[in-house]
Write a protein that holds these residues in place. Structure first.
Motif, PDB file in Angstrom:
ATOM      1  N   TYR A   1      12.647   6.512   6.384  1.00  0.00           N
ATOM      2  CA  TYR A   1      13.142   5.375   6.732  1.00  0.00           C
ATOM      3  C   TYR A   1      12.356   4.054   6.483  1.00  0.00           C
ATOM      4  O   TYR A   1      11.010   4.236   5.927  1.00  0.00           O
TER       5      TYR A   1
ATOM      6  N   ARG B   1      -5.489  13.888   0.937  1.00  0.00           N
ATOM      7  CA  ARG B   1      -4.653  12.315   1.025  1.00  0.00           C
ATOM      8  C   ARG B   1      -5.236  11.404  -0.424  1.00  0.00           C
ATOM      9  O   ARG B   1      -6.378  11.360  -0.591  1.00  0.00           O
TER      10      ARG B   1
ATOM     11  N   ASN C   1      -1.267   3.189   8.977  1.00  0.00           N
ATOM     12  CA  ASN C   1      -1.077   4.229   8.209  1.00  0.00           C
ATOM     13  C   ASN C   1      -2.035   5.574   8.384  1.00  0.00           C
ATOM     14  O   ASN C   1      -2.315   6.119   7.316  1.00  0.00           O
ATOM     15  N   LEU C   2      -2.266   5.883   9.483  1.00  0.00           N
ATOM     16  CA  LEU C   2      -2.808   6.973   9.949  1.00  0.00           C
ATOM     17  C   LEU C   2      -4.033   7.231   9.066  1.00  0.00           C
ATOM     18  O   LEU C   2      -4.834   8.282   8.684  1.00  0.00           O
TER      19      LEU C   2
ATOM     20  N   ARG D   1     -12.114  21.674  13.591  1.00  0.00           N
ATOM     21  CA  ARG D   1     -12.290  20.607  12.303  1.00  0.00           C
ATOM     22  C   ARG D   1     -13.319  21.135  11.560  1.00  0.00           C
ATOM     23  O   ARG D   1     -14.571  20.708  12.043  1.00  0.00           O
TER      24      ARG D   1
ATOM     25  N   MET E   1      -6.430   7.248  24.683  1.00  0.00           N
ATOM     26  CA  MET E   1      -5.056   7.259  23.911  1.00  0.00           C
ATOM     27  C   MET E   1      -4.459   5.725  24.315  1.00  0.00           C
ATOM     28  O   MET E   1      -4.268   5.290  25.437  1.00  0.00           O
TER      29      MET E   1
ATOM     30  N   TYR F   1       0.153  17.856  16.648  1.00  0.00           N
ATOM     31  CA  TYR F   1      -1.180  17.656  16.056  1.00  0.00           C
ATOM     32  C   TYR F   1      -2.273  17.939  17.166  1.00  0.00           C
ATOM     33  O   TYR F   1      -3.161  17.457  16.565  1.00  0.00           O
TER      34      TYR F   1
ATOM     35  N   ASN G   1      -8.867  11.911  17.880  1.00  0.00           N
ATOM     36  CA  ASN G   1      -8.418  13.333  18.456  1.00  0.00           C
ATOM     37  C   ASN G   1      -7.148  13.796  18.215  1.00  0.00           C
ATOM     38  O   ASN G   1      -6.853  14.917  18.341  1.00  0.00           O
ATOM     39  N   ILE G   2      -6.093  12.779  18.012  1.00  0.00           N
ATOM     40  CA  ILE G   2      -4.976  13.536  17.787  1.00  0.00           C
ATOM     41  C   ILE G   2      -4.669  13.810  16.288  1.00  0.00           C
ATOM     42  O   ILE G   2      -4.020  14.642  15.846  1.00  0.00           O
ATOM     43  N   HIS G   3      -5.264  12.993  15.449  1.00  0.00           N
ATOM     44  CA  HIS G   3      -5.250  13.072  13.976  1.00  0.00           C
ATOM     45  C   HIS G   3      -6.263  13.551  13.108  1.00  0.00           C
ATOM     46  O   HIS G   3      -7.259  12.800  13.153  1.00  0.00           O
ATOM     47  N   PRO G   4      -6.660  14.849  13.149  1.00  0.00           N
ATOM     48  CA  PRO G   4      -8.009  15.236  12.511  1.00  0.00           C
ATOM     49  C   PRO G   4      -8.276  14.704  11.162  1.00  0.00           C
ATOM     50  O   PRO G   4      -9.668  14.889  11.105  1.00  0.00           O
ATOM     51  N   ASN G   5      -7.469  14.041  10.560  1.00  0.00           N
ATOM     52  CA  ASN G   5      -7.832  13.826   9.185  1.00  0.00           C
ATOM     53  C   ASN G   5      -8.513  12.347   9.134  1.00  0.00           C
ATOM     54  O   ASN G   5      -8.956  11.685   8.072  1.00  0.00           O
TER      55      ASN G   5
ATOM     56  N   ASP H   1      -4.929   7.166  -1.286  1.00  0.00           N
ATOM     57  CA  ASP H   1      -4.362   5.888  -0.947  1.00  0.00           C
ATOM     58  C   ASP H   1      -4.429   4.942  -2.151  1.00  0.00           C
ATOM     59  O   ASP H   1      -5.282   5.183  -3.189  1.00  0.00           O
TER      60      ASP H   1
ATOM     61  N   PHE I   1       3.783   7.164   2.582  1.00  0.00           N
ATOM     62  CA  PHE I   1       4.164   6.122   3.488  1.00  0.00           C
ATOM     63  C   PHE I   1       3.375   5.052   3.244  1.00  0.00           C
ATOM     64  O   PHE I   1       2.285   5.097   2.328  1.00  0.00           O
ATOM     65  N   GLY I   2       3.478   3.778   3.636  1.00  0.00           N
ATOM     66  CA  GLY I   2       2.688   2.463   3.375  1.00  0.00           C
ATOM     67  C   GLY I   2       3.432   1.390   3.918  1.00  0.00           C
ATOM     68  O   GLY I   2       4.278   1.283   4.793  1.00  0.00           O
TER      69      GLY I   2
ATOM     70  N   THR J   1       0.866  -1.148   0.039  1.00  0.00           N
ATOM     71  CA  THR J   1       0.114   0.041   0.168  1.00  0.00           C
ATOM     72  C   THR J   1       0.800   1.145   0.033  1.00  0.00           C
ATOM     73  O   THR J   1       2.125   1.410   0.511  1.00  0.00           O
TER      74      THR J   1
ATOM     75  N   ASP K   1      -0.133  18.468   2.938  1.00  0.00           N
ATOM     76  CA  ASP K   1      -0.546  19.413   4.066  1.00  0.00           C
ATOM     77  C   ASP K   1      -0.315  20.809   3.624  1.00  0.00           C
ATOM     78  O   ASP K   1       0.915  21.170   3.265  1.00  0.00           O
TER      79      ASP K   1
ATOM     80  N   VAL L   1       2.465   5.459  16.252  1.00  0.00           N
ATOM     81  CA  VAL L   1       2.141   6.596  16.932  1.00  0.00           C
ATOM     82  C   VAL L   1       0.873   6.405  17.599  1.00  0.00           C
ATOM     83  O   VAL L   1       0.073   5.346  17.451  1.00  0.00           O
ATOM     84  N   PHE L   2       0.595   7.038  18.794  1.00  0.00           N
ATOM     85  CA  PHE L   2      -0.627   6.808  19.643  1.00  0.00           C
ATOM     86  C   PHE L   2      -1.739   7.455  19.085  1.00  0.00           C
ATOM     87  O   PHE L   2      -1.720   8.238  18.007  1.00  0.00           O
TER      88      PHE L   2
ATOM     89  N   SER M   1      -5.649  19.531   4.351  1.00  0.00           N
ATOM     90  CA  SER M   1      -5.217  18.333   3.858  1.00  0.00           C
ATOM     91  C   SER M   1      -5.695  17.734   2.890  1.00  0.00           C
ATOM     92  O   SER M   1      -7.009  17.670   2.581  1.00  0.00           O
TER      93      SER M   1
ATOM     94  N   ARG N   1       4.045  12.925  13.082  1.00  0.00           N
ATOM     95  CA  ARG N   1       2.613  12.650  13.136  1.00  0.00           C
ATOM     96  C   ARG N   1       2.228  12.203  14.661  1.00  0.00           C
ATOM     97  O   ARG N   1       0.970  11.652  14.690  1.00  0.00           O
ATOM     98  N   SER N   2       3.028  12.358  15.712  1.00  0.00           N
ATOM     99  CA  SER N   2       2.688  11.844  16.918  1.00  0.00           C
ATOM    100  C   SER N   2       1.813  13.070  17.504  1.00  0.00           C
ATOM    101  O   SER N   2       1.789  14.057  16.959  1.00  0.00           O
ATOM    102  N   ASP N   3       1.375  13.050  18.523  1.00  0.00           N
ATOM    103  CA  ASP N   3       0.520  13.938  19.293  1.00  0.00           C
ATOM    104  C   ASP N   3       1.073  15.521  19.642  1.00  0.00           C
ATOM    105  O   ASP N   3       0.356  16.373  19.712  1.00  0.00           O
TER     106      ASP N   3
ATOM    107  N   ARG O   1      -8.829  24.138  18.536  1.00  0.00           N
ATOM    108  CA  ARG O   1      -8.545  23.509  17.165  1.00  0.00           C
ATOM    109  C   ARG O   1      -9.960  23.230  16.659  1.00  0.00           C
ATOM    110  O   ARG O   1     -10.877  22.815  17.571  1.00  0.00           O
TER     111      ARG O   1
ATOM    112  N   THR P   1     -12.268  21.586  19.867  1.00  0.00           N
ATOM    113  CA  THR P   1     -11.219  21.076  20.882  1.00  0.00           C
ATOM    114  C   THR P   1     -10.462  21.991  21.572  1.00  0.00           C
ATOM    115  O   THR P   1      -9.949  23.103  21.152  1.00  0.00           O
TER     116      THR P   1
END
Lengths: 334, 188
Positions: free
Chosen positions: A89, A328, B61-62, A293, B102, A122, B124-128, A330, A32-33, A6, A12, B85-86, A326, A117-119, A291, A263
């Motif tokens: 990577y 995306r 993959n998010l 959405r 989480m 974001y 709630n971490i990744h809005p998409n 796939d 990524f995939g 994939t 973004d 990730v979380f 954003s 992409r960790s918290d 934030r 949020t």
């Protein structure tokens, strides 16, 4: 069963304005995939630039000195005014029984609980924590490592260890050498606890900074099923011999039923850099934000900051605003 | 003797009454395939029962995979985190309401969808990240594939009220006679 190959592509586009009289624009492209033999891949490029009506900060051009002189919009990527490869990577994950074993090789963010992409970047905060910005004598989200990382344990408790060489993309560029880091992370109930340690070379010139850089930190996350998350990190160490840096941040993220696309965010933080006068720095900051959405792929972020200290350009009050679009795609390879 | 047993079994299999018919169809939006459309038939006489199989809505993959999941009321859905990730999974608006908090890579949490309706899932971490779980109080449902085609098997012949829903579109309702010879075409 043969794993599917994939590929996902994410784009973004971000624009922002800060009451510190700075405008910013940035774009990130990620691929990524999962590839052949179950190898997962991740690559990210970013372009970002900031503009200010004021004169550049004194010392701009010296490693570690941000010419704009503030951390605004610095949550996730640098603003060097050119496209840069951030991460690239491959990772192979194994799941023998219920265990977790993974090997990562390539260029990745410094493994101190910092991941793309960790918290941290974001949740709606436009700025990084004070203890994680280029040039504030702590860690930086823009520090990258060329090397290998091993993850071993079970999902509830695992260790990440890396050996690498620095390849930084921000204003603070560490000197060449061998870096090492180790992180232990545990998960139970609604708690995630981590402890990390990293050694590297200073980013300042050897004329000013001798010895090695070393930092230790503990971080915690807690989530309540009613839509409340709390997290924090305490960091201590030194960016070269003869100085010390301590600091923390604590975040609250609230998204309860009935809040719809909103949020709410709150962050309290402190940074203390102890060094021979007049180089010592101390700063405190309180951030309130939201934030939003929006329908479709648009996210708005609005932060109000109350801050004081002797970091360059710091204003007692500031408002940061940004909007991100954003996109995306796939694709599954047959 | 073995040959006779096999022969008798074959004769029995070809002569027993058919237990259900197959309803095939296509879902279209402005003439184009409506991938992820959910189609189901009302069946008031069917006893409520959860699916016994494990149903997984993956986080990898998010993104949530599948984007749209249809389950029978009572089904337990697993939400493994297979990313680096979380992640967080919550549904606050309609249908089943929950927040899984989480959790890190390698962990999985589960939710029983014990009431009918549409749950809109987010992280709630990744809005998409977004997905839908439609919990349906009938065993006769299907999700349209990338060609807009769907297939509901084992439907007792008869006349049914059907419902159709797709992400971002209005729900549709109509009537269909299921006898194995009629295809259902749904148009938005």
């Amino acid at each position: 069963m043969r794993a599917q190959t994939t590929v996902a592509a994410e784009l973004d586009l971000t624009a922002g304005y800060s009451g510190e009289e700075i405008r910013a624009a940035a774009s990130q492209l990620r691929l990524f995939g999962q590839g052949p033999a179950g190898i997962e891949f991740f690559a990210e490029t970013a372009w970002g630039d900031r503009w200010s009506g004021d004169a550049p900060v004194l010392g701009a051009g010296i490693s570690g000195i941000d010419p704009i002189g503030t951390d605004v919009f610095g949550a996730a990527y640098p603003y060097r005014g050119r496209a840069q490869l951030i991460e690239a990577y491959g990772e192979r994950q194994f799941r023998p029984r219920q265990a977790l074993l993974a090997v990562r090789a390539g260029r990745f963010r410094t493994p101190f609980g910092i991941y793309s992409r960790s918290d941290y970047g974001y949740s709606g905060f436009v700025r990084p924590p004070l203890i994680r910005y280029d040039g504030y004598f702590g860690l930086s989200n823009n520090w990258l490592e060329d090397g290998a990382m091993l993850t071993a344990g079970v999902p509830q408790l695992y260790v990440e260890a890396s050996v690498s060489r620095p390849h930084d993309v921000g204003f603070a560029v560490r000197r060449k050498g061998t870096d090492a880091s180790v992180r232990v992370q545990g998960y139970r109930g609604q708690f995630i606890l981590g402890a990390s340690y990293a050694r590297s070379n200073p980013y300042l010139s050897p004329r000013f900074a001798v010895g090695r850089q070393a930092f230790a930190g503990v971080d915690a996350r807690w989530a309540h099923p009613a839509g409340i998350q709390a997290r924090g990190e305490f960091l201590t160490g030194h960016s070269y011999e003869g100085v010390s840096t301590r600091g923390f941040y604590m975040d609250g993220v609230v998204h309860r039923p009935g809040m719809g696309p909103f949020t709410a965010l709150v962050r309290g933080e402190w940074l203390d850099y102890t060094a021979p006068s007049p180089r010592a720095r101390e700063a405190r900051r309180l951030t309130l934000g939201t934030r939003v959405r929006l329908p479709g792929p648009v996210t708005l972020q609005l932060n109000y900051l109350r801050q004081r200290g002797d970091l360059p350009r710091i204003k007692n009050h500031a408002i940061d605003f940004s909007a991100t679009y954003s996109f995306r795609l796939d694709h599954v390879v047959d | 003797m073995r040959f006779i047993r096999v022969l008798l079994a074959a004769v029995w299999l070809t002569t027993v009454p058919v237990l259900g018919a197959e309803l095939t169809g296509t879902a279209l939006v402005s003439g184009k395939p409506a991938q992820h459309a959910v189609v189901w038939l009302e069946a008031a006489s069917e006893p409520p029962a959860g699916q016994t199989s494990r149903v997984v809505l993956d986080q990898r993959n998010l993104t949530f995979s599948p984007h749209v999941l249809a389950v029978r009321v009572g089904t337990t859905v697993e939400f493994p985190n297979n990313d680096k990730v979380f992640h967080n999974v919550f549904s606050f608006r309609d249908g089943k309401k929950f927040d899984l908090g989480m959790y890190p890579k390698g962990m999985s949490k589960r939710i029983v969808f014990d009431r009918p309706g549409l749950a809109r899932l987010f992280c709630n971490i990744h809005p998409n990240m977004a997905a839908y779980v439609m919990a349906i109080d009938t065993p006769y449902f299907a999700v349209a594939n990338e060609r807009g085609a769907f297939n509901i098997a084992g439907v007792p012949p008869g006349t049914y009220t059907y419902h159709a829903w797709r992400p971002g579109g209005p729900a549709l309702t109509g009537s269909i006679t299921v006898d194995g010879s009629h295809a259902l075409e749904i148009r938005w």
